[in-house]
Design an enzyme around this catalytic site. Structure first.
Site, PDB file in Angstrom:
ATOM      1  N   HIS A 195      69.931  29.288  25.840  1.00  0.00           N
ATOM      2  CA  HIS A 195      70.494  28.992  27.160  1.00  0.00           C
ATOM      3  C   HIS A 195      70.357  27.528  27.576  1.00  0.00           C
ATOM      4  CE1 HIS A 195      70.910  33.270  27.447  1.00  0.00           C
ATOM      5  NE2 HIS A 195      71.332  33.228  28.692  1.00  0.00           N
ATOM      6  N   LYS A 199      64.450  44.056  27.564  1.00  0.00           N
ATOM      7  CA  LYS A 199      64.362  43.309  28.826  1.00  0.00           C
ATOM      8  C   LYS A 199      63.338  43.953  29.758  1.00  0.00           C
ATOM      9  CE  LYS A 199      66.575  40.729  32.369  1.00  0.00           C
ATOM     10  NZ  LYS A 199      67.752  40.061  32.894  1.00  0.00           N
ATOM     11  N   ARG A 244      66.261  41.837  56.427  1.00  0.00           N
ATOM     12  CA  ARG A 244      65.038  41.440  55.692  1.00  0.00           C
ATOM     13  C   ARG A 244      64.774  42.307  54.465  1.00  0.00           C
ATOM     14  NH1 ARG A 244      63.208  40.484  60.909  1.00  0.00           N
ATOM     15  NH2 ARG A 244      63.127  38.253  61.317  1.00  0.00           N
ATOM     16  N   ASN A 296      65.742  33.160  27.815  1.00  0.00           N
ATOM     17  CA  ASN A 296      66.628  31.989  27.898  1.00  0.00           C
ATOM     18  C   ASN A 296      66.928  31.403  26.522  1.00  0.00           C
ATOM     19  OD1 ASN A 296      66.804  32.076  30.713  1.00  0.00           O
ATOM     20  ND2 ASN A 296      64.832  31.044  30.912  1.00  0.00           N
ATOM     21  N   HIS A 319      79.901  32.157  30.033  1.00  0.00           N
ATOM     22  CA  HIS A 319      78.460  31.998  29.815  1.00  0.00           C
ATOM     23  C   HIS A 319      78.039  32.483  28.418  1.00  0.00           C
ATOM     24  CE1 HIS A 319      74.188  32.046  30.654  1.00  0.00           C
ATOM     25  NE2 HIS A 319      74.144  33.327  30.313  1.00  0.00           N
ATOM     26  N   GLU A 375      74.648  37.994  24.333  1.00  0.00           N
ATOM     27  CA  GLU A 375      73.363  38.274  25.003  1.00  0.00           C
ATOM     28  C   GLU A 375      72.630  39.421  24.299  1.00  0.00           C
ATOM     29  OE1 GLU A 375      72.063  36.502  27.370  1.00  0.00           O
ATOM     30  OE2 GLU A 375      73.658  35.634  28.591  1.00  0.00           O
ATOM     31  N   LYS A 416      66.575  39.618  39.186  1.00  0.00           N
ATOM     32  CA  LYS A 416      66.980  38.271  39.609  1.00  0.00           C
ATOM     33  C   LYS A 416      68.330  38.379  40.299  1.00  0.00           C
ATOM     34  CE  LYS A 416      65.038  35.033  36.270  1.00  0.00           C
ATOM     35  NZ  LYS A 416      65.425  34.042  35.251  1.00  0.00           N
ATOM     36  N   ARG A 433      58.881  35.690  30.172  1.00  0.00           N
ATOM     37  CA  ARG A 433      60.255  36.012  30.572  1.00  0.00           C
ATOM     38  C   ARG A 433      61.214  34.882  30.164  1.00  0.00           C
ATOM     39  NH1 ARG A 433      62.475  39.066  36.061  1.00  0.00           N
ATOM     40  NH2 ARG A 433      64.675  38.879  35.502  1.00  0.00           N
ATOM     41  N   GLU A 440      58.809  35.372  36.064  1.00  0.00           N
ATOM     42  CA  GLU A 440      59.063  34.303  35.089  1.00  0.00           C
ATOM     43  C   GLU A 440      58.033  33.179  35.132  1.00  0.00           C
ATOM     44  OE1 GLU A 440      63.224  33.474  34.420  1.00  0.00           O
ATOM     45  OE2 GLU A 440      62.757  31.561  33.477  1.00  0.00           O
ATOM     46  N   HIS A 497      73.653  26.033  28.711  1.00  0.00           N
ATOM     47  CA  HIS A 497      73.911  25.559  30.079  1.00  0.00           C
ATOM     48  C   HIS A 497      74.494  24.149  30.078  1.00  0.00           C
ATOM     49  CE1 HIS A 497      71.093  28.683  32.112  1.00  0.00           C
ATOM     50  NE2 HIS A 497      72.331  29.095  32.055  1.00  0.00           N
TER      51      HIS A 497
HETATM   52  N1  LIG Z   1      70.650  38.137  37.412  1.00  0.00           N
HETATM   53  C1  LIG Z   1      70.466  37.887  36.138  1.00  0.00           C
HETATM   54  O1  LIG Z   1      69.408  38.117  35.587  1.00  0.00           O
HETATM   55  C2  LIG Z   1      71.627  37.345  35.351  1.00  0.00           C
HETATM   56  C3  LIG Z   1      71.542  37.320  33.955  1.00  0.00           C
HETATM   57  C4  LIG Z   1      72.655  36.883  33.248  1.00  0.00           C
HETATM   58  C5  LIG Z   1      73.796  36.485  33.928  1.00  0.00           C
HETATM   59  N2  LIG Z   1      73.828  36.534  35.294  1.00  0.00           N
HETATM   60  C6  LIG Z   1      75.023  36.138  36.031  1.00  0.00           C
HETATM   61  O2  LIG Z   1      76.069  37.048  35.705  1.00  0.00           O
HETATM   62  C7  LIG Z   1      77.314  36.409  35.965  1.00  0.00           C
HETATM   63  C8  LIG Z   1      78.274  36.715  34.862  1.00  0.00           C
HETATM   64  O3  LIG Z   1      78.449  38.111  34.809  1.00  0.00           O
HETATM   65  P1  LIG Z   1      79.663  38.772  34.002  1.00  0.00           P
HETATM   66  O4  LIG Z   1      79.768  38.132  32.686  1.00  0.00           O
HETATM   67  O5  LIG Z   1      79.479  40.230  34.099  1.00  0.00           O
HETATM   68  O6  LIG Z   1      80.933  38.241  34.806  1.00  0.00           O
HETATM   69  P2  LIG Z   1      81.827  38.821  36.010  1.00  0.00           P
HETATM   70  O7  LIG Z   1      81.043  39.632  36.952  1.00  0.00           O
HETATM   71  O8  LIG Z   1      82.565  37.645  36.537  1.00  0.00           O
HETATM   72  O9  LIG Z   1      82.842  39.766  35.238  1.00  0.00           O
HETATM   73  C9  LIG Z   1      83.731  39.209  34.296  1.00  0.00           C
HETATM   74  C10 LIG Z   1      85.184  39.596  34.599  1.00  0.00           C
HETATM   75  O10 LIG Z   1      85.409  40.935  34.204  1.00  0.00           O
HETATM   76  C11 LIG Z   1      85.918  41.706  35.302  1.00  0.00           C
HETATM   77  N3  LIG Z   1      85.391  43.052  35.094  1.00  0.00           N
HETATM   78  C12 LIG Z   1      84.111  43.461  35.260  1.00  0.00           C
HETATM   79  N4  LIG Z   1      83.966  44.709  34.822  1.00  0.00           N
HETATM   80  C13 LIG Z   1      85.189  45.126  34.377  1.00  0.00           C
HETATM   81  C14 LIG Z   1      85.662  46.311  33.789  1.00  0.00           C
HETATM   82  N5  LIG Z   1      84.851  47.343  33.494  1.00  0.00           N
HETATM   83  N6  LIG Z   1      86.981  46.398  33.478  1.00  0.00           N
HETATM   84  C15 LIG Z   1      87.817  45.339  33.709  1.00  0.00           C
HETATM   85  N7  LIG Z   1      87.403  44.172  34.240  1.00  0.00           N
HETATM   86  C16 LIG Z   1      86.105  44.068  34.566  1.00  0.00           C
HETATM   87  C17 LIG Z   1      85.466  40.987  36.531  1.00  0.00           C
HETATM   88  O11 LIG Z   1      86.285  41.243  37.622  1.00  0.00           O
HETATM   89  C18 LIG Z   1      85.561  39.524  36.073  1.00  0.00           C
HETATM   90  O12 LIG Z   1      86.884  39.091  36.171  1.00  0.00           O
HETATM   91  C19 LIG Z   1      77.036  34.926  36.094  1.00  0.00           C
HETATM   92  O13 LIG Z   1      77.178  34.562  37.438  1.00  0.00           O
HETATM   93  C20 LIG Z   1      75.579  34.804  35.677  1.00  0.00           C
HETATM   94  O14 LIG Z   1      74.899  33.763  36.337  1.00  0.00           O
HETATM   95  C21 LIG Z   1      72.768  36.953  36.006  1.00  0.00           C
HETATM   96 ZN   LIG Z   2      72.566  34.574  29.798  1.00  0.00          ZN
END
Ligand SMILES: NC(=O)c1ccc[n+]([C@@H]2O[C@H](COP(=O)([O-])OP(=O)(O)OC[C@H]3O[C@@H](n4cnc5c(N)ncnc54)[C@H](O)[C@@H]3O)[C@@H](O)[C@H]2O)c1
Ligand SMILES: [Zn+2]
Length: 382
Positions: A258, A237, A131, A255, A276, A195, A153, A251, A247, A262
């Site tokens: 976005h 942020k 929990r 987006n 993304h 971003e 998030k 907040r 949000e 999307h």
């Molecule tokens: N929670 C939120 O507020 C929020 C905001 C924006 C995006 N997101 C989410 O984030 C995700 C995308 O995140 P991302 O772009 O970091 O992608 P990811 O976590 O898939 O990482 C991208 C790639 O890089 C690799 N990688 C990561 N760090 C590395 C490093 N230092 N050296 C070598 N390789 C590395 C990973 O293994 C992966 O293959 C999506 O699922 C999206 O929905 C969440």
């Molecule tokens: Zn984004």
């Protein structure tokens, strides 16, 4: 195992002000190699579980483990498969089971070491296991450092769409180590950069101007400029999240670009063909273009953003990613299904100028359709 060059710099800190859920973000070079020092004071027991993915583990797991051991912190490790498909119910179940196998207790703090996928999945596991247990974010992608690791998030994707199951669960600490960007593939770095530009576009024209001067060096690995850009983004942020944690209003500014983005991600099937951040770059130009066409923003702003993306070698043309059979009406359908739709009305983030974005639902679908059509046909400079 590849050992990246380890440098260290003065660490800068930001406070995220959320009453009893407040926390610090540390930004700088060398934070992973010295993580035990930053983490020890907030642990309730000298034990932690690291969750990471294979790619990140290859470069950054061992420095983290060593630093924890140097501070007499015992750690277990769970290594997940890399990639967006890991953010699903099946993998969440596997992760929670592994955490329970390690006899996790309410006082155990878990560490998410990785990009947004690991951060979102681990955060959600932390939100529901026993929990709710505490977790720490050690973001290793630029996207995670400027966006997903801050704000609480967490979530996974469902068969109905991306990020549709999740929880608000704030981390206890965020350590954004610019050294980790040395091993990140350039394509991922550029996706995160979109971003970062977003923060300039939504609320800080001076930062956008700074990026026009220094953006290329951020992408080329200039550690001090990376630190500055990450700090500015995290501060922006943090301010937005502190005012609207769940949000209900401002907040949504985060987006920007976005809703368009999307739609392109949905049409490509949320896969490696379009990251993304790559969708957000195109969507940001379209949001400015829409603002100009509707007379909400002076002319020339979308061109200024196009020029910046050209200078930093970031694609902003829909035409370059679209397939021949893409239709504006289908993209509009995707936008209608976006979770930012409220009371059946599409919500858009547009701008009065660079650095002055606003939330509106007062936009005609026919205007959006026209912009999508023109972009697909590459009319008007797209
Ligand atoms: N929670 C939120 O507020 C929020 C905001 C924006 C995006 N997101 C989410 O984030 C995700 C995308 O995140 P991302 O772009 O970091 O992608 P990811 O976590 O898939 O990482 C991208 C790639 O890089 C690799 N990688 C990561 N760090 C590395 C490093 N230092 N050296 C070598 N390789 C590395 C990973 O293994 C992966 O293959 C999506 O699922 C999206 O929905 C969440
Ligand atoms: Zn984004």
């Amino acid at each position: 195992m590849t050992t990246p060059e380890i440098s260290s710099s003065a660490i800068e800190k930001i406070h995220v002000n959320l009453a009893d859920r407040s926390y610090m973000i540390h930004v700088g070079a060398g934070l992973i190699g010295n993580a035990g020092h930053s983490i020890a004071p907030i642990l309730k027991q000298p034990k932690t579980i690291i969750v990471t993915d294979k790619n990140v583990a290859e470069h950054w797991l061992s420095p983290l483990q060593s630093s924890l051991a140097d501070h007499d912190i015992f750690s277990e490790t769970i290594i997940m498969e890399p990639g967006e498909q890991t953010k699903c119910f099946a993998q969440l179940e596997i992760l929670v089971s592994k955490l329970l196998n390690f006899k996790i207790e309410r006082d155990t703090i878990i560490i998410a070491l990785g990009g947004g996928v690991i951060g979102d999945l681990t955060g959600m596991a932390a939100a529901i296991t026993l929990r709710g247990i505490d977790f720490i974010q050690i973001p290793t992608t630029l996207l995670a450092q400027v966006d997903s690791s801050v704000g609480g998030k967490t979530g996974i994707n469902t068969s109905h769409g991306k990020n549709l199951a999740g929880a608000f669960h704030q981390p206890k600490l965020v350590l954004a180590d610019t050294n980790s960007l040395q091993t990140l593939p350039l394509r991922e770095l550029k996706a995160g950069y979109a971003e970062l530009v977003k923060y300039g576009l939504i609320g800080d024209a001076d930062f956008f101007e700074w990026l026009e001067e220094n953006g290329a060096s951020v992408l080329a690995g200039h550690a001090e400029n990376q630190q500055y850009a990450i700090l500015k983004s995290c501060q922006a942020k943090a301010d937005i999240v502190a005012n609207d944690e769940f949000e209900r209003g401002q907040r949504a500014l985060l987006n920007f670009g976005h809703t368009f983005g999307h739609a392109f991600e949905a049409e490509t099937g949320y896969c490696d063909k379009l990251l993304h951040g790559e969708a957000v770059a195109i969507g940001s130009v379209m949001a400015l273009e829409a603002s100009e066409r509707l007379g909400l923003c002076p002319k020339g702003r979308a061109d200024r953003l196009r020029d910046h993306f050209t200078a930093t070698d970031i694609n902003y043309k829909l035409k370059n990613i679209a397939q021949n059979d893409w239709k504006a009406s289908v993209l509009l359908d995707h936008m209608r299904l976006d979770k930012k739709v409220t009371n059946s009305t599409m919500v858009f983030i547009l701008a009065h100028d660079i650095g002055d974005a606003f939330v509106t639902s007062d936009i005609k679908e026919s205007d959006i359709l026209a912009i999508l059509n023109d972009s697909l046909e590459e009319i008007g400079g797209f």
